[in-house]
Design an enzyme around this catalytic site. Structure first.
Site, PDB file in Angstrom:
ATOM      1  CG  PHE A  75       6.285   5.545  -9.135  1.00 39.60           C
ATOM      2  CD1 PHE A  75       4.541   5.250  -9.054  1.00 39.60           C
ATOM      3  CD2 PHE A  75       6.404   5.534  -7.673  1.00 39.60           C
ATOM      4  CE1 PHE A  75       3.868   4.942  -7.732  1.00 39.60           C
ATOM      5  CE2 PHE A  75       5.959   5.558  -6.779  1.00 39.60           C
ATOM      6  CZ  PHE A  75       4.542   5.572  -6.606  1.00 39.60           C
ATOM      7  CG  ASN A  95       9.245  -0.669  -1.791  1.00 41.02           C
ATOM      8  OD1 ASN A  95       8.375  -0.626  -2.599  1.00 41.02           O
ATOM      9  ND2 ASN A  95       9.872  -0.531  -0.697  1.00 41.02           N
ATOM     10  CB  CYS A 121       8.711   2.623   2.035  1.00 36.81           C
ATOM     11  SG  CYS A 121       7.220   2.247   3.139  1.00 36.81           S
ATOM     12  CG  LEU A 138      -0.025   0.153   2.714  1.00 34.59           C
ATOM     13  CD1 LEU A 138       0.114   1.831   3.035  1.00 34.59           C
ATOM     14  CD2 LEU A 138      -1.228  -1.025   3.612  1.00 34.59           C
TER      15      LEU A 138
HETATM   16  N1  LIG Z   1       4.162   2.837   6.091  1.00 31.55           N
HETATM   17  C1  LIG Z   1       3.418   2.797   4.435  1.00 31.55           C
HETATM   18  O1  LIG Z   1       3.414   2.707   4.032  1.00 31.55           O
HETATM   19  C2  LIG Z   1       4.362   1.279   3.913  1.00 31.55           C
HETATM   20  C3  LIG Z   1       3.768   0.302   3.717  1.00 31.55           C
HETATM   21  C4  LIG Z   1       3.966  -0.972   2.931  1.00 31.55           C
HETATM   22  C5  LIG Z   1       5.101  -1.838   4.201  1.00 31.55           C
HETATM   23  N2  LIG Z   1       5.385  -1.152   5.175  1.00 31.55           N
HETATM   24  C6  LIG Z   1       6.097  -1.888   6.044  1.00 31.55           C
HETATM   25  O2  LIG Z   1       5.433  -2.166   6.975  1.00 31.55           O
HETATM   26  C7  LIG Z   1       6.260  -2.466   8.692  1.00 31.55           C
HETATM   27  C8  LIG Z   1       5.175  -1.174   9.620  1.00 31.55           C
HETATM   28  O3  LIG Z   1       5.571   0.007   8.768  1.00 31.55           O
HETATM   29  P1  LIG Z   1       4.926   1.577   9.716  1.00 31.55           P
HETATM   30  O4  LIG Z   1       4.434   2.355   8.821  1.00 31.55           O
HETATM   31  O5  LIG Z   1       3.594   0.576   9.740  1.00 31.55           O
HETATM   32  O6  LIG Z   1       4.977   1.907  11.176  1.00 31.55           O
HETATM   33  P2  LIG Z   1       5.107   2.394  12.330  1.00 31.55           P
HETATM   34  O7  LIG Z   1       6.219   2.819  12.920  1.00 31.55           O
HETATM   35  O8  LIG Z   1       4.422   3.205  11.240  1.00 31.55           O
HETATM   36  O9  LIG Z   1       4.254   1.051  13.224  1.00 31.55           O
HETATM   37  C9  LIG Z   1       4.783   0.116  13.797  1.00 31.55           C
HETATM   38  C10 LIG Z   1       4.340   0.136  14.955  1.00 31.55           C
HETATM   39  O10 LIG Z   1       4.191  -1.611  15.742  1.00 31.55           O
HETATM   40  C11 LIG Z   1       4.414  -0.745  17.088  1.00 31.55           C
HETATM   41  N3  LIG Z   1       4.839  -2.613  17.773  1.00 31.55           N
HETATM   42  C12 LIG Z   1       6.378  -2.308  17.904  1.00 31.55           C
HETATM   43  N4  LIG Z   1       7.016  -3.560  18.427  1.00 31.55           N
HETATM   44  C13 LIG Z   1       5.795  -4.000  19.143  1.00 31.55           C
HETATM   45  C14 LIG Z   1       5.209  -5.658  19.005  1.00 31.55           C
HETATM   46  N5  LIG Z   1       6.310  -5.606  20.214  1.00 31.55           N
HETATM   47  N6  LIG Z   1       4.058  -5.750  19.743  1.00 31.55           N
HETATM   48  C15 LIG Z   1       3.578  -5.037  19.549  1.00 31.55           C
HETATM   49  N7  LIG Z   1       2.908  -3.566  18.865  1.00 31.55           N
HETATM   50  C16 LIG Z   1       4.444  -3.566  18.444  1.00 31.55           C
HETATM   51  C17 LIG Z   1       5.562   0.137  17.459  1.00 31.55           C
HETATM   52  O11 LIG Z   1       4.471   0.553  19.237  1.00 31.55           O
HETATM   53  C18 LIG Z   1       4.232   1.216  16.354  1.00 31.55           C
HETATM   54  O12 LIG Z   1       2.848   1.336  16.585  1.00 31.55           O
HETATM   55  C19 LIG Z   1       7.683  -2.160   8.005  1.00 31.55           C
HETATM   56  O13 LIG Z   1       8.844  -3.563   8.013  1.00 31.55           O
HETATM   57  C20 LIG Z   1       7.940  -1.315   6.890  1.00 31.55           C
HETATM   58  O14 LIG Z   1       8.880  -1.271   5.411  1.00 31.55           O
HETATM   59  C21 LIG Z   1       4.818   0.486   5.473  1.00 31.55           C
HETATM   60  O1  LIG Z   2       6.882   9.697  -9.661  1.00 35.47           O
HETATM   61  C1  LIG Z   2       7.129   9.461  -8.291  1.00 35.47           C
HETATM   62  C2  LIG Z   2       6.257   9.330  -7.660  1.00 35.47           C
HETATM   63  C3  LIG Z   2       6.735   9.446  -5.954  1.00 35.47           C
HETATM   64  N1  LIG Z   2       7.492  10.219  -5.994  1.00 35.47           N
HETATM   65  C4  LIG Z   2       8.226  10.006  -4.451  1.00 35.47           C
HETATM   66  O2  LIG Z   2       8.500   8.955  -4.312  1.00 35.47           O
HETATM   67  C5  LIG Z   2       8.188   9.006  -2.649  1.00 35.47           C
HETATM   68  C6  LIG Z   2       7.466   7.977  -2.252  1.00 35.47           C
HETATM   69  O3  LIG Z   2       5.461   7.838  -2.889  1.00 35.47           O
HETATM   70  P1  LIG Z   2       5.093   7.156  -2.528  1.00 35.47           P
HETATM   71  O4  LIG Z   2       5.815   5.768  -3.218  1.00 35.47           O
HETATM   72  O5  LIG Z   2       3.986   6.958  -3.963  1.00 35.47           O
HETATM   73  O6  LIG Z   2       4.799   6.252  -1.570  1.00 35.47           O
HETATM   74  P2  LIG Z   2       4.849   5.488  -0.086  1.00 35.47           P
HETATM   75  O7  LIG Z   2       3.649   5.809   0.402  1.00 35.47           O
HETATM   76  O8  LIG Z   2       6.002   5.296   0.359  1.00 35.47           O
HETATM   77  O9  LIG Z   2       4.762   4.180  -0.876  1.00 35.47           O
HETATM   78  C7  LIG Z   2       5.561   3.333  -1.438  1.00 35.47           C
HETATM   79  O10 LIG Z   2       6.896   2.715  -0.171  1.00 35.47           O
HETATM   80  C8  LIG Z   2       5.566   1.997   0.678  1.00 35.47           C
HETATM   81  C9  LIG Z   2       6.100   0.989   1.429  1.00 35.47           C
HETATM   82  O11 LIG Z   2       6.928   0.424   0.989  1.00 35.47           O
HETATM   83  C10 LIG Z   2       4.715   0.585  -0.557  1.00 35.47           C
HETATM   84  O12 LIG Z   2       4.191  -0.119   0.032  1.00 35.47           O
HETATM   85  C11 LIG Z   2       4.287   1.453  -2.068  1.00 35.47           C
HETATM   86  O13 LIG Z   2       3.585  -0.003  -2.718  1.00 35.47           O
HETATM   87  C12 LIG Z   2       5.666   2.294  -2.149  1.00 35.47           C
HETATM   88  O14 LIG Z   2       4.864   3.382  -3.346  1.00 35.47           O
HETATM   89  C13 LIG Z   2       7.623  10.807  -2.213  1.00 35.47           C
HETATM   90  O15 LIG Z   2       8.171  10.878  -1.422  1.00 35.47           O
HETATM   91  C14 LIG Z   2       7.240  11.074  -3.130  1.00 35.47           C
HETATM   92  O16 LIG Z   2       7.363  12.594  -3.060  1.00 35.47           O
HETATM   93  C15 LIG Z   2       8.357  11.304  -7.188  1.00 35.47           C
HETATM   94  O17 LIG Z   2       9.255  11.805  -6.792  1.00 35.47           O
HETATM   95  N2  LIG Z   2       8.043  11.071  -8.683  1.00 35.47           N
END
Ligand SMILES: NC(=O)c1ccc[n+]([C@@H]2O[C@H](COP(=O)([O-])OP(=O)(O)OC[C@H]3O[C@@H](n4cnc5c(N)ncnc54)[C@H](O)[C@@H]3O)[C@@H](O)[C@H]2O)c1
Ligand SMILES: O=c1ccn([C@@H]2O[C@H](COP(=O)(O)OP(=O)(O)O[C@H]3O[C@H](CO)[C@@H](O)[C@H](O)[C@H]3O)[C@@H](O)[C@H]2O)c(=O)[nH]1
Length: 441
Positions: free
Chosen positions: A255, A214, A266, A156
């Protein structure tokens, strides 16, 4: 199905709320008591469009619960999603301590067969470590309970998280266990009514797929950012090049936007972690290292432009900054290019007058070290009053239809540095602005 989500951060909360909305009985666990208290009171700790309504609706329907009690979550569920953070270690590799602690919590309390699903972004080999940690906890209390570990990375994007979760392009499931695969297929069956979405593969491939996706996206951005620098020198327009290149279906239009660098929780950490993991495996990834280096340079670009215009000493100058979040639609400031821009301006003696529709509170926290030189405004136009120039760092929709005459009347000088190419250079120049975009002559 009975589900627990361990880690109620960005991914955990979206996963929990969406799975509850699909009719599952979900308990979300976090060690952060403040987050859980906010959620129990009907609030949400992050800004994500539509998430508040989804959480409240499902909580009221009794399908979504929040707890800090690991035992309660472990006893509740047949499927445990680990969605805790995997921040960069000092050397750039992914820090697994939260993932393994979460796995141990399950092992310590589980009382029946369960599937432990790794949703966090983790290096290849983590599933084995999770399995070992759970087995150790079971052995420590003399329990003989079978369990499966699968990898199910999350793709996401912040700002569009619910849509991405509910209408996935694909769902990657890494599994070496038939029972677990069947359970995961059943959980995700609602997404497959029209087209197959679940891609089952071995665990290592699933873990690597997340990093590869990514890294590929970050590579496109750094490539276009470098192309933008070249376009400027050669008198071409990167936006026209983007349209020309992206209309080839083999390339696609997403992108490819040049700007002042990518940020977020990320791309920066995952590119670094993949490069580090490759190094550990004896493979040097020159492409990835260049992607990172190009991004670091890109984040400095606006400052270089500002210095070229105003000189190195910016003492006494005021800059209006539009946008602080790492991208529109979120209040997330993690690795936001705005952090680099704000700190560099302040270091050179300038005052920053900043506006962001939702990220101000987060920015105050993250940029506390330069608090004395940053004035946060509640309206975009207020940030402009008496400023030497406008600097656009995040492309929020509300910035896209500018009243140039009004902007000009508020600024001390009609100068725009557009770090996201949201304005038409011709329109800005016609309105009397000195306009600098990224990759536009
Ligand atoms: N943020 C994104 O858009 C996104 C998208 C895809 C994948 N990811 C991946 O998903 C993972 C989580 O990312 P996030 O952005 O949601 O992190 P985040 O930092 O927002 O949240 C992590 C949460 O886990 C909790 N936590 C830590 N240890 C714990 C434990 N032992 N038991 C219960 N809770 C605990 C923390 O208190 C925190 O609230 C990462 O590996 C990230 O790379 C993030
Ligand atoms: O053409 C583009 C697209 C994005 N960005 C930048 O790239 C960064 C990341 O953007 P985006 O990918 O939309 O945001 P995230 O929420 O970080 O999502 C990425 O990281 C997540 C965590 O791993 C993945 O799950 C998603 O698929 C992946 O898109 C931001 O600073 C954007 O401004 C650019 O500069 N140019």
């Amino acid at each position: 199905m009975k589900v627990s989500v361990i880690g109620t951060g960005y991914v955990g909360l979206v996963t929990g709320a969406c799975l509850a909305d699909m009719g599952n009985d979900v308990v979300c666990l976090d060690i952060d008591a403040r987050k859980i208290a906010i959620l129990r009171e009907g609030g949400i700790p992050i800004h994500e469009p539509g998430l508040d309504t989804l959480v409240q609706h499902n909580a009221q329907a009794g399908r979504l619960h929040f707890t800090t009690d690991a035992r309660e979550a472990a006893l509740h569920a047949d499927i445990h999603f680990i969605a805790v953070g995997t921040p960069p270690d000092e050397d750039g590799s992914a820090d697994m301590k939260y993932v393994l602690a979460a796995a141990r919590e399950v092992g310590r309390h589980m009382n029946r067969y369960c599937v432990i699903v790794n949703k966090s972004t983790v290096p290849v080999g983590t599933a084995q470590k999770v399995r070992a940690a759970v087995a150790e906890e079971l052995a420590a209390r003399g329990a003989d309970i079978r369990f499966s570990v699968v990898s199910n990375p999350e793709f996401l994007k912040e700002g569009a998280a619910i849509e991405d979760f509910m209408r996935p392009d694909r769902i990657v499931v890494g599994s070496d266990d038939e029972q677990a695969t069947r359970i995961m297929r059943e959980l995700y069956a609602p997404f497959e009514r029209n087209t197959p979405k679940v891609l089952v593969m071995d665990i290592a491939s699933a873990e690597l797929t997340k990093y590869a996706a990514n890294a590929m996206l970050a590579t496109r951005i750094s490539f276009m950012n470098e192309m933008a620098l070249l376009a400027e020198v050669l008198g071409a327009d990167i936006d026209a090049v983007r349209r020309g290149v992206g209309s080839d279906p083999r390339i696609g239009s997403h992108f490819l936007y040049a700007g002042c660098g990518y940020g977020g929780s990320c791309f920066p950490k995952d590119v670094a972690a993949l490069s580090r993991a490759a190094g550990d495996a004896g493979i040097s990834m020159g492409v990835l290292d260049a992607v990172e280096a190009a991004n670091e340079r890109q984040k400095e670009l606006l400052i270089a432009r500002i210095e070229a215009r105003f000189g190195h000493d910016l003492g006494g100058r005021v800059f209006a900054l539009w946008g602080l979040a790492f991208k529109p639609g979120t209040d997330d400031m993690r690795e936001a290019p705005s952090q680099v821009v704000v700190r560099a301006l302040v270091k050179r003696g300038a005052t920053v007058r900043a506006y962001d529709p939702v990220a101000t509170d987060e920015a105050r926290r993250v940029l506390a070290d330069v608090a004395g030189s940053v004035e946060y405004q509640s309206h975009a136009m207020d940030a402009l009053k008496g400023a030497d120039a406008l600097v656009v760092v995040t492309e929020w929709k509300e910035f896209r239809s500018p009243d140039f005459d009004h902007i000009k009347s508020l600024l001390r000088k009609p100068i725009i540095f557009d770090g996201r190419n949201i304005f038409s250079p011709e329109a800005a120049r016609q309105a009397g602005f000195e306009y600098t975009g990224i990759g536009r002559a």
